[in-house]
Design an enzyme around this catalytic site. Structure first.
Site: not given
Length: 598
Positions: A296, A440-442, A447
């Site tokens: 992240r 991506y990555e949440g 977030q």
């Protein structure tokens, strides 16, 4: 063809003057990071990025990766040579543990170099980027044998790594995953299932690819409490720890994507692949979160880096493209028209980007320094305080810098007018590449929910209280300094808006959780405005100190910092009040429509 020049001098200003990295030479690894050493490393990184990686960025985007009938994947022309240069330069191990062959230098320096890598070639940077996340997960949760087996070759760059979470039916909700792990009776497991969106999942750059795979052991509890993490190499290791037989993991296809074409984002099929448990059974998410948090921060860096690359090209174009005359009269009467940089609206777009980039760089490196302190300080109190702030700010780094990075890439494209929409100029690639970082990555909405739902109330709000105390301490310190009022007064107003929003969430979020959900994205961006404003306050402070001390031939550099800081506080910080108004409006109108009315 687009241009790129690594912003070495600006990075050095942040590291040496704003952060004063020399102050931390008591931390392990920092004693080697002298100003001369840092400048030399950044200079070499700049050469690699400008001369090796950047030249294959646009061609790599056009060529893309190719999957062959046997499931193997070929990366674009020049990528193998570029990776070889990266590996031989020791860049993979810059901040890695010296016990396993790394150089042990600060993560802060690793982040600075990471910006250059991404700006010059985002798709390429993802191959080593995913590897570094896998290294972190193995180092924290792997057994001693696993560390000795995998880390030296991954840190050297001989092997690369991936992260396998997403499946066709589940993304963020990992409790639904179906990939299964069956004990093989010899301590290993047979892994079967399908994973999608796997960045760098198959390629020809390294001798082996070490997949970290989330799966459910037969009989494990349902939901997230039954997920374990496994090491699944592309090639099963032989008795000497070298790649042997091909494992049961193959690339079914390469995803057809909007951008990052030169990174092989794969559908991976696992068919009784040999895997080894990393960490404890049913505790896989704990292990994977180490990698996800690292990723992240890396994705937040992608937002900044693409914004910087797009900005540099927009500035070049704005100075060269002649179109119309300045509103106040011709500035270049000897030419048929003036360069478009004379127009206020063009300057608005460029200054919007510049103001976010320079504060974003400071914010990224400031946060990375917190990571270094949290891992390296001898003081438990210092480690805890730094870890608190890093945990709180990770959603801001990821969510805000990628939202702004995409917005800025679009603004830079707009500077080009019609040429920005034409592929040969390269601006389209920046927009297309930047878009994925918000997802991506949440995804950024996740977030924001993580910030208001988990990070904000954690430990009774200890991290948020510390952050507000630091910013308020800075503004109070300069309360009587007339030269700083242009910066500290609007920063204080923004901080008050953040404090008001925080109190509103405490009073109304618990009462109705939809209020927290409705406020989350605005709250994340409000906090981002304050964090970036705090960075501009620190930058302005150091610029004024340097000018007062006699900056010589660097005076213009510092004066430009002050001009950009004023622009940020006059033109960008006022957005804080709009975010606050939206937060305080609650969720009622947002949730009132029935689903069928949309």
């Amino acid at each position: 063809m687009p241009v790129y020049s690594a912003p070495v001098q600006d990075t050095l200003f942040v590291i040496n003057e704003v952060l004063n990295l020399e102050k931390y030479h008591n931390l392990p690894g920092f004693e080697e990071a002298t100003p001369d050493m840092i400048e030399a490393i950044l200079g070499e990184a700049a050469k690699l990025c400008e001369e090796v990686l950047h030249p294959v960025n646009q061609s790599g985007d056009q060529e893309g990766c190719v999957r062959h009938e046997d499931g193997s994947v070929t990366t674009p022309k020049g990528f193998k040579e570029a990776y070889q240069a990266y590996k031989e330069g020791g860049w993979m191990g810059l901040s890695a543990d010296t016990e396993y062959g790394g150089q042990g230098l600060p993560y802060t320096l690793h982040s600075a170099v990471g910006e250059y890598l991404i700006s010059s070639n985002m798709a390429f940077s993802m191959y080593p980027g995913l590897t570094q996340g896998a290294i972190a997960a193995i180092q924290v949760h792997g057994s001693d044998e696993q560390k000795q087996t995998y880390l030296p070759k991954m840190i050297e760059g001989i092997w690369t790594g991936t992260m396998n979470l997403t499946e066709p039916h589940c993304g963020t909700d990992l409790g639904m995953l179906r990939t299964k792990a069956v004990p093989a009776g010899d301590g290993s497991y047979k892994i079967s299932g399908q994973k999608i969106f796997i960045s760098a999942g198959e390629h020809d750059l390294s001798d082996n690819i070490i997949h970290l795979v989330l799966a459910r052991i037969e009989g494990a509890p349902e939901g997230t409490k039954g997920i374990s993490l496994f090491i699944v190499p592309k090639f099963v290791l032989d008795g000497d720890g070298n790649p042997g037989e091909r494992n049961g993991v193959t690339c079914g296809s390469i995803e057809e994507k909007m951008g990052i074409h030169a990174n092989s984002t794969c559908v991976l099929n696992y068919d009784d692949a040999v895997g080894h448990l990393i960490g404890e059974e049913n505790r896989g998410l704990n292990a994977m979160f180490v990698m996800m948090n690292e990723a992240r921060l890396g994705v937040g860096l992608q937002g900044l880096a693409i914004s910087e690359a797009a900005y540099q090209n927009a500035v070049t174009y704005a100075n060269e493209r002649i179109q119309g005359r300045a509103l106040t009269g011709p500035k270049f009467p000897d030419k048929k028209a003036d360069p478009i940089i004379v127009h206020p609206d063009v300057r608005r777009m460029l200054l919007d980007i510049k103001a976010i980039n320079e504060a974003g760089r400071a914010f990224m490196l400031w946060t990375a320094l917190k990571g270094d302190i949290s891992h390296r300080s001898a003081s438990e109190e210092e480690r805890q305080a730094a870890d608190d702030l890093m945990g709180l700010l990770t959603p801001i780094v990821k969510g805000v810098l990628t939202d702004k990075g995409f917005d800025n890439a679009v603004k830079a494209q707009q500077v080009y007018g019609g040429h920005g929409y034409i592929e040969e100029w390269g601006m389209s690639q920046f927009v297309r590449d930047a878009r994925i970082a918000m997802i991506y990555e949440g995804a950024n909405g996740i977030q924001a929910l993580d910030l208001v739902g988990r990070k904000l109330p954690k430990d009774g709000g200890r991290a948020m209280q510390a952050f507000l105390a630091e910013v308020n301490g800075f503004t109070k310190q300069h309360m009587e300094n007339e030269a700083m009022q242009a910066f500290t007064k609007p920063l204080r107003q923004g901080t008050k808006a953040l404090e008001t929003a925080t109190m509103w969430l405490m009073q109304n979020g618990m009462k109705n959780p939809d209020n927290a959900g409705a406020a989350s994205t605005d709250y994340m961006h409000l906090m981002g405005l304050v964090a970036l404003g705090y960075m501009w306050g620190l930058i302005a402070e150091k610029a004024q100190e340097a000018l007062a001390a006699g900056a010589g031939d660097r005076a213009e550099f510092y004066e430009n910092k002050l001009v950009t800081a004023r622009y940020y506080f006059e033109r960008i910080m006022p957005e804080a009040q709009a975010h606050l108004a939206r937060i305080e409006s609650g969720a009622e109108s947002m949730m009132a429509l029935k689903a069928e009315a949309f």
